[in-house]
Scaffold this motif. Structure first.
Motif, PDB file in Angstrom:
ATOM      1  N   UNK A   9      -2.040   1.054  -1.003  1.00 10.13           N
ATOM      2  CA  UNK A   9      -3.130   0.797  -1.942  1.00 10.13           C
ATOM      3  C   UNK A   9      -4.340   0.252  -1.176  1.00 10.13           C
ATOM      4  N   UNK A  10      -5.498   0.314  -1.791  1.00  4.97           N
ATOM      5  CA  UNK A  10      -6.725  -0.140  -1.128  1.00  4.97           C
ATOM      6  C   UNK A  10      -6.719  -1.631  -0.845  1.00  4.97           C
ATOM      7  N   UNK A  11      -5.763  -2.354  -1.411  1.00  2.24           N
ATOM      8  CA  UNK A  11      -5.660  -3.799  -1.219  1.00  2.24           C
ATOM      9  C   UNK A  11      -5.081  -4.185   0.134  1.00  2.24           C
ATOM     10  N   UNK A  12      -4.912  -3.216   1.048  1.00  3.35           N
ATOM     11  CA  UNK A  12      -4.478  -3.555   2.413  1.00  3.35           C
ATOM     12  C   UNK A  12      -5.581  -4.281   3.179  1.00  3.35           C
ATOM     13  N   UNK A  86       6.226   8.056   1.219  1.00  2.00           N
ATOM     14  CA  UNK A  86       6.632   6.664   1.392  1.00  2.00           C
ATOM     15  C   UNK A  86       5.434   5.814   1.004  1.00  2.00           C
ATOM     16  N   UNK A  87       5.512   5.159  -0.141  1.00  2.00           N
ATOM     17  CA  UNK A  87       4.393   4.347  -0.611  1.00  2.00           C
ATOM     18  C   UNK A  87       4.761   2.871  -0.548  1.00  2.00           C
ATOM     19  N   UNK A  88       3.887   2.087   0.058  1.00  7.26           N
ATOM     20  CA  UNK A  88       4.062   0.639   0.192  1.00  7.26           C
ATOM     21  C   UNK A  88       3.054  -0.025  -0.737  1.00  7.26           C
ATOM     22  N   UNK A  89       3.527  -0.884  -1.629  1.00  7.13           N
ATOM     23  CA  UNK A  89       2.651  -1.497  -2.627  1.00  7.13           C
ATOM     24  C   UNK A  89       2.245  -2.915  -2.247  1.00  7.13           C
ATOM     25  N   UNK A 115      12.214  16.884  -3.656  1.00  9.72           N
ATOM     26  CA  UNK A 115      11.319  15.987  -2.945  1.00  9.72           C
ATOM     27  C   UNK A 115      11.679  14.543  -3.292  1.00  9.72           C
ATOM     28  N   UNK A 116      11.195  13.602  -2.504  1.00  8.08           N
ATOM     29  CA  UNK A 116      11.487  12.198  -2.791  1.00  8.08           C
ATOM     30  C   UNK A 116      10.237  11.348  -2.656  1.00  8.08           C
ATOM     31  N   UNK A 117      10.177  10.321  -3.494  1.00  2.81           N
ATOM     32  CA  UNK A 117       9.169   9.270  -3.380  1.00  2.81           C
ATOM     33  C   UNK A 117       9.926   7.975  -3.137  1.00  2.81           C
ATOM     34  N   UNK A 118       9.646   7.332  -2.029  1.00  4.00           N
ATOM     35  CA  UNK A 118      10.272   6.046  -1.696  1.00  4.00           C
ATOM     36  C   UNK A 118       9.210   4.968  -1.838  1.00  4.00           C
ATOM     37  N   UNK A 119       9.498   3.944  -2.630  1.00  2.00           N
ATOM     38  CA  UNK A 119       8.537   2.879  -2.883  1.00  2.00           C
ATOM     39  C   UNK A 119       9.055   1.578  -2.272  1.00  2.00           C
ATOM     40  N   UNK A 120       8.210   0.938  -1.473  1.00  5.27           N
ATOM     41  CA  UNK A 120       8.554  -0.345  -0.835  1.00  5.27           C
ATOM     42  C   UNK A 120       7.603  -1.418  -1.355  1.00  5.27           C
ATOM     43  N   UNK A 121       8.158  -2.525  -1.812  1.00  8.18           N
ATOM     44  CA  UNK A 121       7.374  -3.697  -2.198  1.00  8.18           C
ATOM     45  C   UNK A 121       7.075  -4.481  -0.924  1.00  8.18           C
ATOM     46  N   UNK A 125       0.123  -9.486   1.200  1.00  9.08           N
ATOM     47  CA  UNK A 125      -1.176  -9.421   0.536  1.00  9.08           C
ATOM     48  C   UNK A 125      -2.290  -9.272   1.557  1.00  9.08           C
ATOM     49  N   UNK A 126      -3.406  -8.726   1.105  1.00 11.27           N
ATOM     50  CA  UNK A 126      -4.613  -8.590   1.906  1.00 11.27           C
ATOM     51  C   UNK A 126      -4.270  -7.947   3.258  1.00 11.27           C
ATOM     52  N   UNK A 127      -4.870  -8.413   4.325  1.00  9.79           N
ATOM     53  CA  UNK A 127      -4.672  -7.751   5.615  1.00  9.79           C
ATOM     54  C   UNK A 127      -3.274  -7.976   6.187  1.00  9.79           C
ATOM     55  N   UNK A 128      -2.482  -8.882   5.609  1.00 11.58           N
ATOM     56  CA  UNK A 128      -1.073  -8.976   5.974  1.00 11.58           C
ATOM     57  C   UNK A 128      -0.328  -7.733   5.528  1.00 11.58           C
ATOM     58  N   UNK A 129      -0.661  -7.266   4.356  1.00  2.60           N
ATOM     59  CA  UNK A 129      -0.178  -5.986   3.844  1.00  2.60           C
ATOM     60  C   UNK A 129      -0.646  -4.872   4.778  1.00  2.60           C
ATOM     61  N   UNK A 130      -1.886  -4.940   5.214  1.00  2.00           N
ATOM     62  CA  UNK A 130      -2.408  -3.957   6.158  1.00  2.00           C
ATOM     63  C   UNK A 130      -1.682  -3.986   7.489  1.00  2.00           C
ATOM     64  N   UNK A 131      -1.324  -5.183   7.951  1.00  4.43           N
ATOM     65  CA  UNK A 131      -0.607  -5.325   9.221  1.00  4.43           C
ATOM     66  C   UNK A 131       0.765  -4.663   9.136  1.00  4.43           C
ATOM     67  N   UNK A 132       1.451  -4.825   8.002  1.00  2.00           N
ATOM     68  CA  UNK A 132       2.756  -4.186   7.809  1.00  2.00           C
ATOM     69  C   UNK A 132       2.621  -2.669   7.813  1.00  2.00           C
TER      70      UNK A 132
END
Length: 294
Positions: A9-12, A86-89, A115-121, A125-132
């Motif tokens: 998401x754009x919140x990275x 693979x979507x990371x939220x 097909x598969x969609x894998x969702x990871x929580x 938050x913020x750039x910590x999410x971006x770092x992951x």
């Protein structure tokens, strides 16, 4: 080439160019500013300076999670091309978007049985999410499959350390995260709350430190205590900030002087609209790989 896309998401809270360069797809969050719906689209709709000026002038800002329908449309772009996703939220501790992504996955399962969609929580938050997400792109580029990357994320995501401090408590008070009485006293005493992200992905006040300079020194001390390898830490360091570039740069300079093995210079990013609606201006956030928060 992998047969899946890595998405977030754009919140990275990194730049769109950075995501594009790493071939990481994204979907934009939404927010409401004085009754008008806006996209958290890396500052195109409202630059950080414009957003905070409007908020300080009294504009009411509210955030909104991505709907299951919007996620389904985003995922289907790739599924229809024969690619898995693979979507990371953003952390479920501060947003319901993880559940929306799961609902979208289930909606599409019957239409795309092969097909598969894998969702990871992310629990980040913020750039910590971006770092992951940046680390997951490294693993994808090394040839790991979608399930391997997802498993790595689940095992290591709590190793992303988040340490925030704020010199302006206005919007923490307005959002109910700090009481008016505590906020007034904090302002008088020049208190900068030092916060982190708890294991459940929620924001938690850890310490109340007087003066910005002491908060910067405390962040530096925390990094020395918790970073993988201590002073020999060799990973990336991200900082995000809301209209306090000077403070962020001071912290970055301190880190670069003390941690001489880090991977490149400290990257400084803007806090995006979704997180910024809650913090307002004056927040600096430090992110690095460290001991697990579990």
């Amino acid at each position: 080439m992998p047969n899946y896309v890595l998405s977030c998401c754009s919140t990275v809270d990194v730049t769109e160019d950075t995501l594009d360069a790493r071939d990481i797809k994204h979907i934009d969050f939404n927010y409401e500013l004085d009754g008008q719906w806006c996209k958290d689209d890396f500052g195109r709709t409202n630059s950080p300076a414009q957003l905070y000026a409007k908020m300080l002038a009294g504009a009411e800002a509210k955030t909104s999670q991505i709907s299951a329908g919007d996620y389904a449309e985003h995922f289907e772009r790739f599924l229809s091309q024969g690619l898995d996703v693979l979507h990371v939220t953003l952390s479920s501790g501060i947003s319901g978007t993880y559940n929306s992504a799961l609902a979208a996955r289930d909606l599409l399962a019957e239409k795309y049985p092969d097909r598969k969609v894998v969702v990871v929580d992310s629990l980040a938050a913020s750039s910590g999410y971006g770092l992951l997400v940046d680390r997951l792109a490294d693993l994808r580029d090394e040839g790991l499959g979608i399930d391997e990357v997802a498993a790595w994320a689940e095992e290591h995501k709590l190793e992303v350390q988040h340490w925030f401090f704020s010199t302006d408590l206005t919007f923490f008070i307005r959002g109910g995260r700090i009481s008016k009485a505590a906020g007034l006293m904090g302002g008088l005493l020049k208190i900068c709350p030092v916060m982190d992200v708890a294991p459940d992905g929620s924001l938690a006040v850890k310490e109340k430190i007087r003066t910005k300079q002491r908060a910067i020194k405390r962040d530096l001390q925390i990094m020395e205590e918790l970073a993988q390898g201590g002073l020999d830490y060799s990973g990336k360091v991200y900082i995000s900030q809301s209209e306090c570039q000077k403070d962020a740069r001071e912290l970055a300079n301190e880190i670069e002087a003390k941690f001489t093995h880090i991977d490149g210079p400290v990257r400084i990013w803007d806090i995006g609209a979704t997180i910024g609606c809650h913090t307002g201006p004056g927040t600096v956030a430090l992110f690095f790989w460290g001991k697990s928060r579990a």
